[in-house]
Design a protein around this motif. Structure first.
Motif, mmCIF file in Angstrom:
data_model
loop_
_atom_site.group_PDB
_atom_site.id
_atom_site.type_symbol
_atom_site.label_atom_id
_atom_site.label_comp_id
_atom_site.label_asym_id
_atom_site.label_seq_id
_atom_site.Cartn_x
_atom_site.Cartn_y
_atom_site.Cartn_z
ATOM 1 N N SER A 20 -42.184 30.471 -17.780
ATOM 2 C CA SER A 20 -40.959 30.459 -18.278
ATOM 3 C C SER A 20 -40.592 29.926 -19.684
ATOM 4 O O SER A 20 -41.236 28.833 -19.840
ATOM 5 C CB SER A 20 -39.875 30.146 -17.088
ATOM 6 N N CYS A 21 -39.724 30.412 -20.465
ATOM 7 C CA CYS A 21 -39.551 29.866 -21.638
ATOM 8 C C CYS A 21 -37.997 30.064 -22.215
ATOM 9 O O CYS A 21 -37.708 31.543 -22.094
ATOM 10 C CB CYS A 21 -40.570 30.395 -22.831
ATOM 11 N N GLN A 22 -37.262 29.163 -22.423
ATOM 12 C CA GLN A 22 -35.905 29.389 -22.902
ATOM 13 C C GLN A 22 -35.783 29.056 -24.598
ATOM 14 O O GLN A 22 -36.423 27.934 -24.771
ATOM 15 C CB GLN A 22 -35.218 28.593 -22.084
ATOM 16 N N SER A 24 -33.379 27.871 -27.580
ATOM 17 C CA SER A 24 -31.983 27.868 -27.884
ATOM 18 C C SER A 24 -31.807 28.148 -29.480
ATOM 19 O O SER A 24 -32.827 27.992 -30.240
ATOM 20 C CB SER A 24 -31.693 26.126 -27.691
ATOM 21 N N ARG A 69 -36.897 39.297 -19.549
ATOM 22 C CA ARG A 69 -35.939 38.710 -20.470
ATOM 23 C C ARG A 69 -34.714 38.755 -20.037
ATOM 24 O O ARG A 69 -34.259 39.773 -19.652
ATOM 25 C CB ARG A 69 -36.196 39.252 -21.978
ATOM 26 N N ASP A 70 -34.127 37.479 -19.953
ATOM 27 C CA ASP A 70 -32.410 37.385 -19.875
ATOM 28 C C ASP A 70 -31.887 37.223 -21.273
ATOM 29 O O ASP A 70 -31.950 36.008 -21.531
ATOM 30 C CB ASP A 70 -32.388 36.418 -18.778
ATOM 31 N N THR A 73 -29.439 34.300 -21.321
ATOM 32 C CA THR A 73 -29.939 32.676 -21.360
ATOM 33 C C THR A 73 -31.175 32.558 -22.309
ATOM 34 O O THR A 73 -31.523 31.611 -22.659
ATOM 35 C CB THR A 73 -30.147 32.208 -20.215
ATOM 36 N N ASN A 74 -31.371 33.712 -23.098
ATOM 37 C CA ASN A 74 -32.436 33.768 -24.042
ATOM 38 C C ASN A 74 -33.755 33.142 -23.466
ATOM 39 O O ASN A 74 -34.391 32.147 -23.900
ATOM 40 C CB ASN A 74 -32.067 32.755 -25.322
ATOM 41 N N THR A 75 -34.067 33.532 -22.241
ATOM 42 C CA THR A 75 -35.184 33.154 -21.491
ATOM 43 C C THR A 75 -36.185 34.311 -21.343
ATOM 44 O O THR A 75 -35.611 35.570 -20.721
ATOM 45 C CB THR A 75 -34.697 32.545 -19.862
#
Length: 113
Positions: A20-22, A24, A69-70, A73-75
């Motif tokens: 997983s990667c978010q 910002s 991808r969400d 949440t930019n995930t």
């Protein structure tokens, strides 16, 4: 732009892992975001990216890995199934924004035979 990745670890061949990667910062769904990997002694290669709902996969993972991808949440999540020893590598999350590519810290995936 900053990236925070999680997941990875050690798994036996045939097993599954999830990364997983978010991101910002001023990222939106049009910014390609995904994963690359680098094995010892090899060049960094594409694993999977996704932008505007369209996914792109490297040939070696097609059919085994799935990126999602969400946008809220930019995930991004990389689901890795049917893992092989040759999938062993450091996996890097990346996002393209304007003319730059941003990279997260690598996370090690080790697949034992």
């Amino acid at each position: 732009v900053q990236l925070q990745a999680s997941g990875g670890g050690l798994v036996q061949a045939g097993g599954s892992l999830r990364l997983s990667c978010q991101a910002s910062g001023p990222i939106s769904s049009i910014n390609p975001m995904g994963w690359f990997r680098q094995a010892p002694g090899k060049q960094r290669e594409l694993v999977a990216t996704i932008a505007s709902g369209v996914a792109n996969y490297g040939d070696s993972v097609q059919g085994r890995f799935t990126i999602s991808r969400d946008d809220a949440t930019n995930t991004v999540v990389l689901q890795m199934n049917s893992l092989k020893p040759e999938d062993t590598a450091v996996y890097y999350c990346s996002v393209a924004y304007r003319t730059n590519s941003y990279w997260g810290q690598g996370t090690l995936v080790t697949v034992s035979s």
